[in-house]
Design an enzyme around this catalytic site. Structure first.
Site, PDB file in Angstrom:
ATOM      1  N   PRO A  92     -22.573  30.630 -40.589  1.00 33.16           N
ATOM      2  CA  PRO A  92     -22.077  29.124 -40.753  1.00 33.16           C
ATOM      3  C   PRO A  92     -21.992  28.990 -42.150  1.00 33.16           C
ATOM      4  O   PRO A  92     -20.872  27.912 -42.769  1.00 33.16           O
ATOM      5  CB  PRO A  92     -23.698  28.145 -41.056  1.00 33.16           C
ATOM      6  CG  PRO A  92     -24.919  29.013 -41.634  1.00 33.16           C
ATOM      7  CD  PRO A  92     -24.461  30.854 -40.803  1.00 33.16           C
ATOM      8  N   GLU A 119     -32.640  32.599 -42.210  1.00 30.58           N
ATOM      9  CA  GLU A 119     -32.055  32.205 -43.163  1.00 30.58           C
ATOM     10  C   GLU A 119     -31.150  32.882 -43.988  1.00 30.58           C
ATOM     11  O   GLU A 119     -30.545  32.209 -44.606  1.00 30.58           O
ATOM     12  CB  GLU A 119     -32.703  31.680 -44.176  1.00 30.58           C
ATOM     13  CG  GLU A 119     -34.587  30.773 -44.300  1.00 30.58           C
ATOM     14  CD  GLU A 119     -33.348  29.510 -44.223  1.00 30.58           C
ATOM     15  OE1 GLU A 119     -32.987  28.447 -44.840  1.00 30.58           O
ATOM     16  OE2 GLU A 119     -34.440  29.298 -42.831  1.00 30.58           O
ATOM     17  N   ARG A 157      -9.636  37.529 -23.989  1.00 29.81           N
ATOM     18  CA  ARG A 157      -8.832  37.020 -22.893  1.00 29.81           C
ATOM     19  C   ARG A 157      -7.099  36.803 -23.983  1.00 29.81           C
ATOM     20  O   ARG A 157      -6.204  36.326 -23.480  1.00 29.81           O
ATOM     21  CB  ARG A 157      -9.223  35.605 -23.082  1.00 29.81           C
ATOM     22  CG  ARG A 157      -8.603  33.899 -23.864  1.00 29.81           C
ATOM     23  CD  ARG A 157      -9.809  32.789 -24.094  1.00 29.81           C
ATOM     24  NE  ARG A 157      -8.619  32.077 -22.265  1.00 29.81           N
ATOM     25  CZ  ARG A 157      -7.726  32.166 -22.546  1.00 29.81           C
ATOM     26  NH1 ARG A 157      -7.390  31.527 -22.899  1.00 29.81           N
ATOM     27  NH2 ARG A 157      -7.673  31.192 -20.992  1.00 29.81           N
ATOM     28  N   ASP A 172      -2.809  28.923 -23.520  1.00 30.73           N
ATOM     29  CA  ASP A 172      -3.386  26.940 -24.419  1.00 30.73           C
ATOM     30  C   ASP A 172      -3.558  26.359 -25.539  1.00 30.73           C
ATOM     31  O   ASP A 172      -2.978  26.485 -26.078  1.00 30.73           O
ATOM     32  CB  ASP A 172      -4.266  28.128 -24.724  1.00 30.73           C
ATOM     33  CG  ASP A 172      -4.795  29.060 -23.825  1.00 30.73           C
ATOM     34  OD1 ASP A 172      -5.163  29.217 -22.540  1.00 30.73           O
ATOM     35  OD2 ASP A 172      -5.710  30.237 -24.355  1.00 30.73           O
TER      36      ASP A 172
HETATM   37  N1  ADE Z   1     -25.112  30.842 -36.899  1.00 34.37           N
HETATM   38  C1  ADE Z   1     -25.239  30.022 -37.123  1.00 34.37           C
HETATM   39  N2  ADE Z   1     -24.793  29.331 -37.037  1.00 34.37           N
HETATM   40  C2  ADE Z   1     -23.406  29.829 -37.362  1.00 34.37           C
HETATM   41  C3  ADE Z   1     -22.425  28.875 -37.080  1.00 34.37           C
HETATM   42  N3  ADE Z   1     -21.759  27.307 -36.945  1.00 34.37           N
HETATM   43  N4  ADE Z   1     -21.130  30.270 -36.749  1.00 34.37           N
HETATM   44  C4  ADE Z   1     -21.520  31.350 -36.810  1.00 34.37           C
HETATM   45  N5  ADE Z   1     -22.781  31.851 -37.285  1.00 34.37           N
HETATM   46  C5  ADE Z   1     -23.573  31.030 -36.998  1.00 34.37           C
END
Ligand code: ADE
Length: 232
Positions: A92, A119, A157, A172
């Protein structure tokens, strides 16, 4: 000929069986256009308990993925082919995945997708391996696995032979020169519960249909994603 080979490095390879066994991707694999190899990071642990995670130095909640098995796994997987491949970590805290980034990734012959859990990884994994860190959106998943499937899906794709009709990926949302959302689509019946297919689509007048579709795209983008119109 294999267009893209994906090596997925994960603690949960079994999560992929449903996805890899289905429709478009299954067919691309069967036709030899795409190869997806799964590797369990746990197989590269050296201690007898197969420990892949540990408590964070400095305290705090959760567990951290250990540096030794992760680096060993990436290095071993790299050596399995002549091309070491482009390493991506799904996290994330990475840069956000969008269509231009998908297009860039689709130029690679080999992508290694490293999926985090808990984590995340010990920072030295990132410092040593220098991967491209990618997030699929501003929300937190339980791990990188679903994110890696999203990335694979979007890249696959773009391989011309994978979609039957090459035009369908160019049309797309987010593709092409004007990055608008895609226009609405209709098929039979002509009327359902009083909702009729727009007359113009039945007219056979293709220039007019194109104009109408472009207006639809613009309107949809204004309504749902006005931020796209602000970008240059
Ligand atoms: N792992 C946890 N959340 C994630 C996200 N939003 N994008 C990529 N990998 C992740």
């Amino acid at each position: 000929m294999i267009r893209v080979r994906f090596d997925v490095l994960t603690l949960f390879p079994e999560m992929y069986s449903g996805y890899l066994g289905q429709s478009l991707l299954r067919r691309a694999i069967d036709r030899g256009l795409v190869d997806v190899q799964l590797h369990n990071i746990r197989d590269w642990t050296r201690d007898k308990h197969g420990m892949v995670d540990d408590r964070p130095y400095g305290g705090g909640p959760g567990m951290v993925l250990k540096v030794e098995p992760t680096v060993a796994c990436v290095e071993a997987v790299r050596k399995m082919k002549e091309t070491p491949g482009h390493l991506v970590v799904l996290t994330p805290s990475g840069q956000r995945l969008n269509q231009p980034l998908v297009e860039k990734l689709s130029q690679q012959q080999r992508l290694l997708l490293l999926c985090g859990r808990y984590e995340g990884f010990d920072q030295r994994v990132i410092d040593i391996l220098q991967p491209e860190e990618i997030s699929i959106g501003d929300y937190v998943l339980n791990g990188g696995e679903v994110a890696s499937m999203v990335l694979i899906d979007a890249v696959v794709r773009l391989i011309p032979e994978v979609l039957g009709d090459e035009r369908s990926s160019q049309e797309d949302s987010f593709s092409g020169t004007d990055r608008l959302l895609e226009h609405a689509h209709y098929t039979r019946p002509r009327e359902f519960r009083g909702h009729r297919v727009p007359e113009i689509l039945l007219s056979g007048n293709h220039p007019e249909i194109s104009r109408w579709r472009h207006e639809q795209s613009l309107r949809r983008t204004q309504q749902n994603r006005s931020d796209l119109l602000d970008e240059d």
